[in-house]
Design a protein around this motif. Structure first.
Motif, short mmCIF file in Angstrom:
data_model
loop_
_atom_site.label_atom_id
_atom_site.label_comp_id
_atom_site.label_asym_id
_atom_site.label_seq_id
_atom_site.Cartn_x
_atom_site.Cartn_y
_atom_site.Cartn_z
N PRO A 36 0.79 -1.14 -0.25
CA PRO A 36 -0.06 0.09 -0.05
C PRO A 36 0.90 1.32 0.03
CG PRO A 36 -0.69 -1.48 1.69
CD PRO A 36 0.54 -2.09 1.12
N CYS A 37 0.39 2.19 -0.57
CA CYS A 37 1.03 3.47 -0.76
C CYS A 37 0.38 4.69 -0.25
CB CYS A 37 1.76 3.76 -2.17
SG CYS A 37 2.41 5.18 -2.34
N PRO A 38 0.49 5.57 0.67
CA PRO A 38 -0.25 6.41 1.05
C PRO A 38 -0.66 7.58 0.11
CG PRO A 38 1.53 6.48 2.51
CD PRO A 38 1.82 5.35 1.40
N GLN A 39 0.15 7.76 -0.88
CA GLN A 39 -0.04 8.74 -1.82
C GLN A 39 0.17 8.15 -3.31
OE1 GLN A 39 2.82 11.58 -0.32
NE2 GLN A 39 1.56 13.10 -0.39
N PRO A 40 -0.65 7.36 -3.94
CA PRO A 40 -0.37 6.64 -4.92
C PRO A 40 -0.07 7.38 -6.24
CG PRO A 40 -2.73 6.39 -4.33
CD PRO A 40 -1.98 6.94 -3.06
N GLU A 41 -0.62 8.46 -6.14
CA GLU A 41 -0.61 9.47 -7.45
C GLU A 41 0.80 9.99 -7.74
OE1 GLU A 41 -1.35 11.91 -3.62
OE2 GLU A 41 -2.35 10.09 -4.58
N ILE A 44 4.63 4.95 -8.96
CA ILE A 44 4.32 4.13 -9.97
C ILE A 44 4.98 2.82 -9.60
CG2 ILE A 44 5.06 3.50 -12.37
CD1 ILE A 44 5.37 6.57 -13.08
N GLY A 45 3.97 1.99 -9.68
CA GLY A 45 4.45 0.66 -9.30
C GLY A 45 5.18 -0.09 -10.16
N GLU A 63 -7.35 -10.38 -6.79
CA GLU A 63 -8.13 -9.70 -7.78
C GLU A 63 -8.14 -8.43 -7.56
OE1 GLU A 63 -9.67 -12.43 -6.35
OE2 GLU A 63 -8.86 -13.65 -8.04
N MET A 64 -6.70 -7.54 -6.99
CA MET A 64 -6.81 -6.33 -6.86
C MET A 64 -6.27 -5.55 -8.26
SD MET A 64 -6.67 -4.03 -4.46
CE MET A 64 -6.12 -2.13 -5.09
N GLU A 65 -7.04 -4.44 -8.50
CA GLU A 65 -6.75 -3.66 -9.75
C GLU A 65 -5.23 -2.95 -9.66
OE1 GLU A 65 -8.46 0.50 -11.42
OE2 GLU A 65 -10.15 -1.00 -10.77
N GLY A 66 -4.58 -2.97 -10.80
CA GLY A 66 -3.40 -2.21 -10.89
C GLY A 66 -2.85 -2.30 -12.20
N ALA A 109 -0.11 0.28 -11.40
CA ALA A 109 -0.33 1.29 -10.49
C ALA A 109 -0.48 0.68 -8.96
CB ALA A 109 -1.81 2.14 -10.83
N VAL A 110 -0.16 1.53 -8.03
CA VAL A 110 -0.28 1.00 -6.58
C VAL A 110 -1.82 1.58 -6.27
CG1 VAL A 110 2.06 0.97 -6.46
CG2 VAL A 110 1.17 2.99 -5.85
N ASN A 111 -2.02 1.20 -4.75
CA ASN A 111 -3.20 1.48 -4.20
C ASN A 111 -2.79 1.97 -2.75
OD1 ASN A 111 -5.72 0.70 -2.45
ND2 ASN A 111 -6.50 0.36 -4.41
N SER A 112 -3.60 2.96 -2.38
CA SER A 112 -3.43 3.59 -1.15
C SER A 112 -3.45 2.71 -0.07
CB SER A 112 -4.37 5.19 -1.25
OG SER A 112 -5.59 4.70 -1.11
#
Length: 122
Positions: A36-41, A44-45, A63-66, A109-112
Motif C-alpha cells: 500500500p502507498c499512502p500517496q499513490p498519485e 508508479i508500481g 483480484e486487486m486492480e493495478g 499502479a499502486v493502491n493507497s
C-alpha cells in the motif's frame, strides 16, 4: 502453446509455425509485490513498457486492480476477474503477426490502502 496455436490459425499460418517459433524458447516467471502507498498519485508500481516476448500471462492475486493499458493515449485500468488471467501480447507476437496482434503498452499502479501481488510468466 494452445493459445499460440489458435493465434497462428487466425493468422492463416501453418499449424506448426507457432510451435517452431516458441516451443523451444525460454520462459521466465516473475512475482511483483506492490505494498500500500499512502500517496499513490506520486508513485508508479511499474513504469510503462511493452513486453519483448510473444505473450505474457499475468495472475493478479486477490483480484486487486493495478494493471493499466494505454488505449488511444489514455491509461485504462484492467478490472481483474476472479480466477482469470490477463494476457499481454508482446513485441515478438506483433512482429510475427505483421501488426495484426499489436504489442500492448502497460504499467502497474499502486493502491493507497491495499497491497497487490501479481505473478507473470513471460
Amino acid at each position: 502453446m494452445k493459445l499460440l496455436d489458435h493465434m497462428g490459425k487466425s493468422l492463416g499460418m501453418d499449424p506448426n509455425d507457432m510451435r517452431v517459433l516458441f516451443e523451444e524458447g525460454h520462459q521466465a516467471m516473475r512475482m511483483n509485490y506492490y505494498p500500500p502507498c499512502p500517496q499513490p498519485e506520486l508513485a508508479i508500481g511499474l513504469s510503462a513498457h511493452s513486453d519483448p516476448v510473444g505473450l505474457a500471462i499475468v495472475l493478479q492475486i486477490k483480484e486487486m486492480e493495478g494493471i493499466q493499458v494505454k488505449k488511444s493515449g489514455v491509461w485504462v485500468p484492467i478490472i481483474p476477474l476472479e480466477n482469470a488471467f490477463v494476457v499481454h501480447v508482446g513485441d515478438i507476437m506483433e512482429m510475427v503477426s505483421n501488426g495484426v496482434y499489436p504489442s500492448v503498452e502497460h504499467r502497474a499502479a499502486v493502491n493507497s490502502v491495499k497491497e497487490r501481488l501479481s505473478i507473470v510468466t513471460l
